[in-house]
Design a protein around this motif. Structure first.
Motif, PDB file in Angstrom:
ATOM      1  N   SER A  86      22.523   6.282 -16.700  1.00  0.00           N
ATOM      2  CA  SER A  86      22.582   7.722 -16.448  1.00  0.00           C
ATOM      3  C   SER A  86      21.300   8.174 -15.767  1.00  0.00           C
ATOM      4  N   TYR A  87      21.430   9.146 -14.872  1.00  0.00           N
ATOM      5  CA  TYR A  87      20.272   9.782 -14.238  1.00  0.00           C
ATOM      6  C   TYR A  87      20.717  11.145 -13.744  1.00  0.00           C
ATOM      7  N   ILE A  88      19.760  11.961 -13.338  1.00  0.00           N
ATOM      8  CA  ILE A  88      20.082  13.307 -12.874  1.00  0.00           C
ATOM      9  C   ILE A  88      19.899  13.454 -11.365  1.00  0.00           C
ATOM     10  N   THR A  89      18.750  13.094 -10.848  1.00  0.00           N
ATOM     11  CA  THR A  89      18.439  13.344  -9.436  1.00  0.00           C
ATOM     12  C   THR A  89      18.100  12.053  -8.725  1.00  0.00           C
ATOM     13  N   GLU A  90      18.713  11.839  -7.565  1.00  0.00           N
ATOM     14  CA  GLU A  90      18.382  10.682  -6.741  1.00  0.00           C
ATOM     15  C   GLU A  90      17.471  11.134  -5.602  1.00  0.00           C
ATOM     16  N   VAL A  91      16.432  10.347  -5.355  1.00  0.00           N
ATOM     17  CA  VAL A  91      15.531  10.597  -4.227  1.00  0.00           C
ATOM     18  C   VAL A  91      15.462   9.334  -3.382  1.00  0.00           C
ATOM     19  N   SER A  92      15.060   9.485  -2.135  1.00  0.00           N
ATOM     20  CA  SER A  92      15.009   8.331  -1.233  1.00  0.00           C
ATOM     21  C   SER A  92      13.933   7.349  -1.679  1.00  0.00           C
ATOM     22  N   GLN A  93      14.114   6.107  -1.275  1.00  0.00           N
ATOM     23  CA  GLN A  93      13.201   5.032  -1.673  1.00  0.00           C
ATOM     24  C   GLN A  93      11.773   5.275  -1.183  1.00  0.00           C
ATOM     25  N   ASP A  94      11.611   5.970  -0.059  1.00  0.00           N
ATOM     26  CA  ASP A  94      10.275   6.172   0.527  1.00  0.00           C
ATOM     27  C   ASP A  94       9.604   7.457   0.048  1.00  0.00           C
ATOM     28  N   ASP A 142       0.842  -1.182   0.000  1.00  0.00           N
ATOM     29  CA  ASP A 142       0.000   0.000   0.000  1.00  0.00           C
ATOM     30  C   ASP A 142       0.882   1.238   0.000  1.00  0.00           C
ATOM     31  N   ALA A 143       0.467   2.270  -0.723  1.00  0.00           N
ATOM     32  CA  ALA A 143       1.263   3.489  -0.825  1.00  0.00           C
ATOM     33  C   ALA A 143       1.511   4.125   0.538  1.00  0.00           C
ATOM     34  N   ALA A 144       0.549   4.031   1.444  1.00  0.00           N
ATOM     35  CA  ALA A 144       0.712   4.618   2.775  1.00  0.00           C
ATOM     36  C   ALA A 144       1.846   3.944   3.542  1.00  0.00           C
ATOM     37  N   ASP A 145       2.077   2.658   3.302  1.00  0.00           N
ATOM     38  CA  ASP A 145       3.159   1.935   3.973  1.00  0.00           C
ATOM     39  C   ASP A 145       4.513   2.201   3.310  1.00  0.00           C
ATOM     40  N   ARG A 146       4.499   2.409   2.028  1.00  0.00           N
ATOM     41  CA  ARG A 146       5.727   2.492   1.247  1.00  0.00           C
ATOM     42  C   ARG A 146       6.291   3.904   1.117  1.00  0.00           C
ATOM     43  N   TYR A 147       5.410   4.882   0.953  1.00  0.00           N
ATOM     44  CA  TYR A 147       5.843   6.256   0.693  1.00  0.00           C
ATOM     45  C   TYR A 147       5.514   7.154   1.873  1.00  0.00           C
ATOM     46  N   HIS A 148       6.548   7.806   2.400  1.00  0.00           N
ATOM     47  CA  HIS A 148       6.381   8.679   3.557  1.00  0.00           C
ATOM     48  C   HIS A 148       6.633  10.140   3.221  1.00  0.00           C
ATOM     49  N   LYS A 149       7.169  10.387   2.030  1.00  0.00           N
ATOM     50  CA  LYS A 149       7.463  11.744   1.590  1.00  0.00           C
ATOM     51  C   LYS A 149       6.943  11.925   0.166  1.00  0.00           C
ATOM     52  N   VAL A 152       5.195  -0.847 -20.670  1.00  0.00           N
ATOM     53  CA  VAL A 152       5.289  -1.789 -19.564  1.00  0.00           C
ATOM     54  C   VAL A 152       4.366  -1.309 -18.462  1.00  0.00           C
ATOM     55  N   SER A 153       3.606  -2.230 -17.888  1.00  0.00           N
ATOM     56  CA  SER A 153       2.719  -1.889 -16.792  1.00  0.00           C
ATOM     57  C   SER A 153       3.193  -2.616 -15.540  1.00  0.00           C
ATOM     58  N   SER A 154       3.435  -1.849 -14.462  1.00  0.00           N
ATOM     59  CA  SER A 154       3.876  -2.509 -13.230  1.00  0.00           C
ATOM     60  C   SER A 154       3.230  -1.967 -11.973  1.00  0.00           C
ATOM     61  N   TYR A 155       2.863  -0.676 -11.941  1.00  0.00           N
ATOM     62  CA  TYR A 155       2.263  -0.193 -10.700  1.00  0.00           C
ATOM     63  C   TYR A 155       1.384   1.023 -10.893  1.00  0.00           C
ATOM     64  N   THR A 156       0.560   1.240  -9.887  1.00  0.00           N
ATOM     65  CA  THR A 156      -0.288   2.405  -9.796  1.00  0.00           C
ATOM     66  C   THR A 156       0.072   3.106  -8.498  1.00  0.00           C
ATOM     67  N   LEU A 157      -0.659   4.114  -8.135  1.00  0.00           N
ATOM     68  CA  LEU A 157      -0.404   4.823  -6.882  1.00  0.00           C
ATOM     69  C   LEU A 157      -0.498   3.882  -5.691  1.00  0.00           C
ATOM     70  N   ARG A 158      -1.375   2.927  -5.740  1.00  0.00           N
ATOM     71  CA  ARG A 158      -1.626   2.064  -4.587  1.00  0.00           C
ATOM     72  C   ARG A 158      -0.759   0.812  -4.521  1.00  0.00           C
ATOM     73  N   THR A 159      -0.455   0.223  -5.659  1.00  0.00           N
ATOM     74  CA  THR A 159       0.245  -1.066  -5.620  1.00  0.00           C
ATOM     75  C   THR A 159       1.343  -1.146  -6.668  1.00  0.00           C
TER      76      THR A 159
END
Length: 163
Positions: free
Chosen positions: A133-141, A3-10, A67-74
């Protein structure tokens, strides 16, 4: 599936202006690596970054892998909805996505086109090893709130919010 509430805090909101600046920064980083002949956008999130990068690097041949792998919730298993009718993508092909999160989608695309260069605008620690290659790293949560997923709306003043 979590669930997004468990996974994402920011939340990290990205405006259209910021996205364009970050995509242009990625284009600068890619410019002198080699001459690119084509872009493969990972749909849907990679479509806008791919268009900006294609313009900045003057690449006219743009295709998609869907490719389909996730939505906001799962987030579940990745499934390929569409792939280009190409036998082999060589080192002159640039794969572009908006974000590499857990790396599930990136792994699927990387397995399809192992010789292509994979670039993402934003990267999280779990997926970062899968991109070149990438530009900006953000935390996993952190949930990255892209401009195509949001809109400007009235915000209740803090003093009027339930506390």
């Amino acid at each position: 599936m979590s669930d997004a509430a468990d996974r994402y805090h920011k939340t990290y909101p990205v405006s259209w202006d910021q996205l364009q600046r970050d995509c242009r920064a990625l284009a600068w980083r890619l410019l002198n690596l080699r001459p690119w002949t084509r872009i493969l956008a990972v749909a849907r999130g990679g479509l806008v970054p791919a268009a900006i990068i294609a313009r900045e690097l003057n690449i006219r041949l743009v295709d998609t892998v869907c490719v389909s792998s996730y939505t906001l919730r799962t987030q579940g298993e990745a499934s390929i909805l569409k792939r280009p009718d190409l036998e082999d993508m060589d080192e002159d092909c640039l794969i572009v996505d908006d974000l590499v999160d857990t790396g599930r989608t990136a792994k699927v695309v990387r397995d399809l086109f192992p010789r292509a260069h994979f670039a993402a605008v934003y990267a999280k620690p779990e997926g970062r090893p899968l991109v070149d290659s990438y530009i900006t790293e953000v935390s996993q949560d952190t949930w990255i709130l892209f401009p195509w997923d949001s809109t400007c709306a009235f915000c209740t003043p803090i003093v009027d919010q339930d506390r």
